[in-house]
Design a protein around this motif. Structure first.
Motif, PDB file in Angstrom:
ATOM      1  N   GLY A   1      78.823  54.651  76.555  1.00  0.00           N
ATOM      2  CA  GLY A   1      77.882  55.631  77.079  1.00  0.00           C
ATOM      3  C   GLY A   1      76.682  55.049  77.789  1.00  0.00           C
ATOM      4  N   ARG A   2      76.761  53.797  78.266  1.00  0.00           N
ATOM      5  CA  ARG A   2      75.606  53.175  78.913  1.00  0.00           C
ATOM      6  C   ARG A   2      75.672  53.204  80.433  1.00  0.00           C
ATOM      7  NH1 ARG A   2      74.334  47.689  77.888  1.00  0.00           N
ATOM      8  NH2 ARG A   2      76.552  47.223  77.729  1.00  0.00           N
ATOM      9  N   PHE A   3      76.885  53.413  80.996  1.00  0.00           N
ATOM     10  CA  PHE A   3      77.030  53.351  82.443  1.00  0.00           C
ATOM     11  C   PHE A   3      77.975  54.443  82.943  1.00  0.00           C
ATOM     12  CE2 PHE A   3      76.749  48.925  80.818  1.00  0.00           C
ATOM     13  CZ  PHE A   3      75.471  48.621  81.273  1.00  0.00           C
ATOM     14  N   VAL A   4      77.779  54.804  84.216  1.00  0.00           N
ATOM     15  CA  VAL A   4      78.720  55.649  84.941  1.00  0.00           C
ATOM     16  C   VAL A   4      79.057  54.921  86.231  1.00  0.00           C
ATOM     17  CG1 VAL A   4      79.153  57.877  86.038  1.00  0.00           C
ATOM     18  CG2 VAL A   4      77.652  57.755  84.045  1.00  0.00           C
ATOM     19  N   TRP A   5      80.347  54.823  86.549  1.00  0.00           N
ATOM     20  CA  TRP A   5      80.763  54.260  87.833  1.00  0.00           C
ATOM     21  C   TRP A   5      81.347  55.378  88.678  1.00  0.00           C
ATOM     22  CZ3 TRP A   5      82.537  51.649  83.265  1.00  0.00           C
ATOM     23  CH2 TRP A   5      81.812  50.484  82.970  1.00  0.00           C
TER      24      TRP A   5
END
Length: 356
Positions: A267-271
């Motif tokens: 839950g730390r990044f979105v690509w």
């Protein structure tokens, strides 16, 4: 399956769907190296030549495929040590232009772009779909005279609780929250969330926390952040993030068409994949799930990135590049989420990739 699979024991596999119009022959199976993440093609399962969308069953033992062909069929394959074993014959989905599918409980749901609705097929005990299809027809249109003269369902997914199904419609600029009919009837619309007119929503993904969702728009280069209320079955907008040029790296005359988002398991990044500029944008969630911000971009390694899939423990990201006919993969920086090119494998007409 063409091609040898001998010598491959256990480990993770990648299944790559492809467009027949781009030279694809069906579903390519590849082995993923457990250390480097590199893909090695094991063979191709033919007989379903336009597998533009793939999905796994909940137990990850069955692979489903649908394609944007005139026949509009869905097929199922049992995953075995030796390859993919067909489960019965392909079944008509009851709509035109299937572009996405999800296995939801005891049925297979398919978003049909051309006819603009969501079809449901009952799943038998062995996981194979069975007709006839139960169809929910969307209604409405948007302001774009070329792309929004009618409904164009593009994505269908269950919410994290499994109680609701959300369908994203590019043609009506909206997301429908639906209840599932226990008698295998069509989905029933519970609420509908209107998004920016002309934005063309294409896909929706949930944050692992379960109460935040991200909508990727195709006709405007943006990501809409939404709050999800599972108790009430309601989706509400809380903010927008511009993806335009993903940091001004694209040329001024380049129109961009975001295609898909992938949220890291922690839950730390979105690509987000962006066609046109052929970029993958990294968005940090360090300020919270509802406050994503673009922190980096990377060239996708090909042209027209259509689909993304994260590898185990988010160490790698795989990209299906439709126009160049390949799947590229990247090492993920564990601190920043930034991407470093790590390899490429040729798959003509590559449309999507799933890992099992």
């Amino acid at each position: 399956m063409d091609g040898a699979v001998g010598g491959y024991e256990g480990g993770q596999r990648a299944y790559i769907g492809s467009f027949a119009s781009g030279g694809g022959r069906g579903i390519t199976t590849a082995a993923a190296d457990p250390v480097t993440g590199a893909l090695s093609v094991l063979g191709v399962t033919e007989g379903f030549g336009d597998a533009s969308s793939l999905a796994l069953s909940a137990d990850r033992q069955v692979l489903y495929a649908a394609g944007q062909t005139d026949r509009a069929l869905a097929a199922a394959y049992r995953i075995t040590a030796d390859g993919l074993e067909p489960l019965g014959q392909p079944v008509a989905v009851g709509g035109l232009g299937p572009v996405h599918l999800s296995a939801v409980g005891d049925r297979l749901l398919i978003a049909t772009y051309t006819s603009g609705g969501v079809s449901g097929l009952r799943l038998r005990g062995d996981g194979a779909p069975a007709g006839p299809a139960a169809v929910l027809d969307h209604r409405g249109q948007g302001p774009d005279p070329e792309r929004q003269t009618g409904p164009h369902a593009h994505y269908v997914t269950p919410d994290p609780t499994g109680r609701w199904v959300l369908s994203v419609d590019l043609g009506t600029d909206s997301v429908r929250v639906c209840a599932v009919d226990e008698a295998y009837g069509p989905l029933r619309v519970h609420t509908e969330t209107a998004l920016r007119p002309g934005s063309g929503p294409r896909e929706l993904v949930f944050h692992p926390r379960g109460d935040v969702a991200y909508v990727v728009h195709e006709l405007e280069a943006q990501l809409t952040v939404c709050r999800w209320d599972a108790e009430a079955g309601r989706l509400g907008q809380t903010g927008e993030v511009s993806l335009g040029s993903a940091g001004a790296r694209a040329g001024a005359d380049t129109r961009e068409y975001p295609s898909v988002a992938c949220v890291s398991a922690d839950g730390r990044f979105v690509w987000v994949a962006i066609r046109g500029s052929n970029l993958i944008a990294t968005l940090s969630l360090s300020d919270g799930p509802e406050k994503p911000r673009v922190t980096d971009t990377a060239e996708c390694g090909g042209q027209w990135p259509r689909h993304l899939a994260a590898g185990p423990s988010d160490r790698r990201l795989y990209v299906s590049n439709e126009w160049t006919g390949d799947v590229t993969w990247f090492d993920v920086d564990p601190d920043s989420g930034s991407l470093r090119p790590a390899g490429k494998v040729e798959v003509p007409g590559a449309a999507c990739v799933v890992l099992a």
